[in-house]
Scaffold this motif. Structure first.
Motif, PDB file in Angstrom:
ATOM      1  N   HIS A 116       0.861  -1.240  -0.064  1.00  0.00           N
ATOM      2  CA  HIS A 116      -0.189  -0.044   0.029  1.00  0.00           C
ATOM      3  C   HIS A 116       0.821   1.238  -0.111  1.00  0.00           C
ATOM      4  CE1 HIS A 116      -3.385   2.507   0.686  1.00  0.00           C
ATOM      5  NE2 HIS A 116      -2.683   3.218   1.694  1.00  0.00           N
ATOM      6  N   THR A 133       2.522   1.572  -3.810  1.00  0.00           N
ATOM      7  CA  THR A 133       1.590   2.149  -4.459  1.00  0.00           C
ATOM      8  C   THR A 133       1.178   3.537  -4.336  1.00  0.00           C
ATOM      9  OG1 THR A 133      -0.317   1.537  -3.509  1.00  0.00           O
ATOM     10  CG2 THR A 133       0.757  -0.176  -4.982  1.00  0.00           C
ATOM     11  N   TYR A 147      -1.133   1.784  -8.384  1.00  0.00           N
ATOM     12  CA  TYR A 147      -2.199   2.195  -7.361  1.00  0.00           C
ATOM     13  C   TYR A 147      -3.506   1.975  -7.823  1.00  0.00           C
ATOM     14  CZ  TYR A 147      -4.931   5.248  -4.408  1.00  0.00           C
ATOM     15  OH  TYR A 147      -5.849   5.695  -3.287  1.00  0.00           O
ATOM     16  N   CYS A 148      -3.843   2.385  -9.342  1.00  0.00           N
ATOM     17  CA  CYS A 148      -4.932   1.855 -10.113  1.00  0.00           C
ATOM     18  C   CYS A 148      -5.217   0.525  -9.987  1.00  0.00           C
ATOM     19  CB  CYS A 148      -4.896   2.526 -11.268  1.00  0.00           C
ATOM     20  SG  CYS A 148      -6.721   2.323 -12.431  1.00  0.00           S
ATOM     21  N   GLN A 204      -6.372  -0.695  -6.298  1.00  0.00           N
ATOM     22  CA  GLN A 204      -7.689  -0.134  -6.120  1.00  0.00           C
ATOM     23  C   GLN A 204      -8.701  -0.747  -6.850  1.00  0.00           C
ATOM     24  OE1 GLN A 204      -8.119   1.762  -3.199  1.00  0.00           O
ATOM     25  NE2 GLN A 204      -5.925   1.517  -2.967  1.00  0.00           N
ATOM     26  N   ASN A 205      -8.447  -1.540  -7.854  1.00  0.00           N
ATOM     27  CA  ASN A 205      -9.494  -2.036  -8.814  1.00  0.00           C
ATOM     28  C   ASN A 205      -9.980  -0.852  -9.595  1.00  0.00           C
ATOM     29  OD1 ASN A 205      -9.335  -4.849  -8.238  1.00  0.00           O
ATOM     30  ND2 ASN A 205     -10.329  -4.837  -6.423  1.00  0.00           N
ATOM     31  N   GLY A 206      -9.231  -0.020 -10.011  1.00  0.00           N
ATOM     32  CA  GLY A 206      -9.740   1.103 -10.526  1.00  0.00           C
ATOM     33  C   GLY A 206      -9.636   1.057 -12.261  1.00  0.00           C
ATOM     34  N   GLN A 255      -3.792 -10.535  -5.403  1.00  0.00           N
ATOM     35  CA  GLN A 255      -5.355 -10.632  -5.808  1.00  0.00           C
ATOM     36  C   GLN A 255      -5.427 -11.833  -6.105  1.00  0.00           C
ATOM     37  OE1 GLN A 255      -6.007  -7.565  -8.653  1.00  0.00           O
ATOM     38  NE2 GLN A 255      -6.093  -6.050  -6.908  1.00  0.00           N
TER      39      GLN A 255
END
Length: 172
Positions: free
Chosen positions: A19, A22, A75-76, A79-81, A161
């Motif tokens: 975390h 990222t 980061y995306c 965050q599942n962005g 994940q």
């Protein structure tokens, strides 16, 4: 039985490190974006109001764009962005979505791992041979390294994940 609320499990040390990594890369990406926007703004002012264009702005913007995208990518991913399409979700059901989630992480991880290797080799080559931009003679190897680092962290996130997905059961 207690009425105390259930607490979420504490994140592991690996979760905290990932975390922070990222988040740090996303912050560097954000700073790069702000600096790039400021440079473009100043460049436009100089070009159209003062009739004195700043040389090399295009090179700087291109290289900053690499930093913005590749450093924000982990980061995306965490965050599942990323854009997802759920057109078939009802038709394939929970099991199909579960299998699709597993397949997408495996496929994405494999493709990104190959790209990490290629970008890392390119960074080493660019450093060894002194590859640089045409106008400003900026070294290119750090930007290949940004590409490799951003994608490598994405591979680790996708792997984490995938492990989480495999440890949980299919939920309706």
């Amino acid at each position: 039985m207690s009425d105390a609320p259930l607490l979420a499990p504490r994140p592991s040390a690996l979760d905290r490190v990932m975390h922070r990594a990222t988040l740090l890369l996303a912050a560097v990406s954000a700073v790069s974006l702000v600096l790039m926007l400021a440079l473009v703004f100043v460049s436009v002012i100089f070009r159209y109001l003062l009739a004195t264009p700043i040389l090399g702005v295009n090179e700087i913007v291109q290289l900053a764009s690499v930093a913005v995208v590749m450093l924000a990518l982990p980061y995306c991913t965490a965050q599942n962005g990323h854009v997802g399409v759920d057109v078939l979700d009802e038709a394939i059901g929970a099991a199909g979505r579960y299998i699709g989630d597993i397949q997408s992480r495996i496929l994405s991880g494999v493709v990104l791992a190959v790209l990490v290797q290629r970008a890392a080799l390119k960074a080493l080559d660019a450093r060894e041979f002194g590859d640089a931009t045409n106008m400003l003679n900026l070294p290119l190897w750090p930007f290949y390294a940004f590409i490799a680092a951003g994608m490598a962290l994405c591979v680790l996130i996708l792997l984490a994940q995938l492990v989480v997905l495999l440890l949980q059961k299919v939920r309706p």
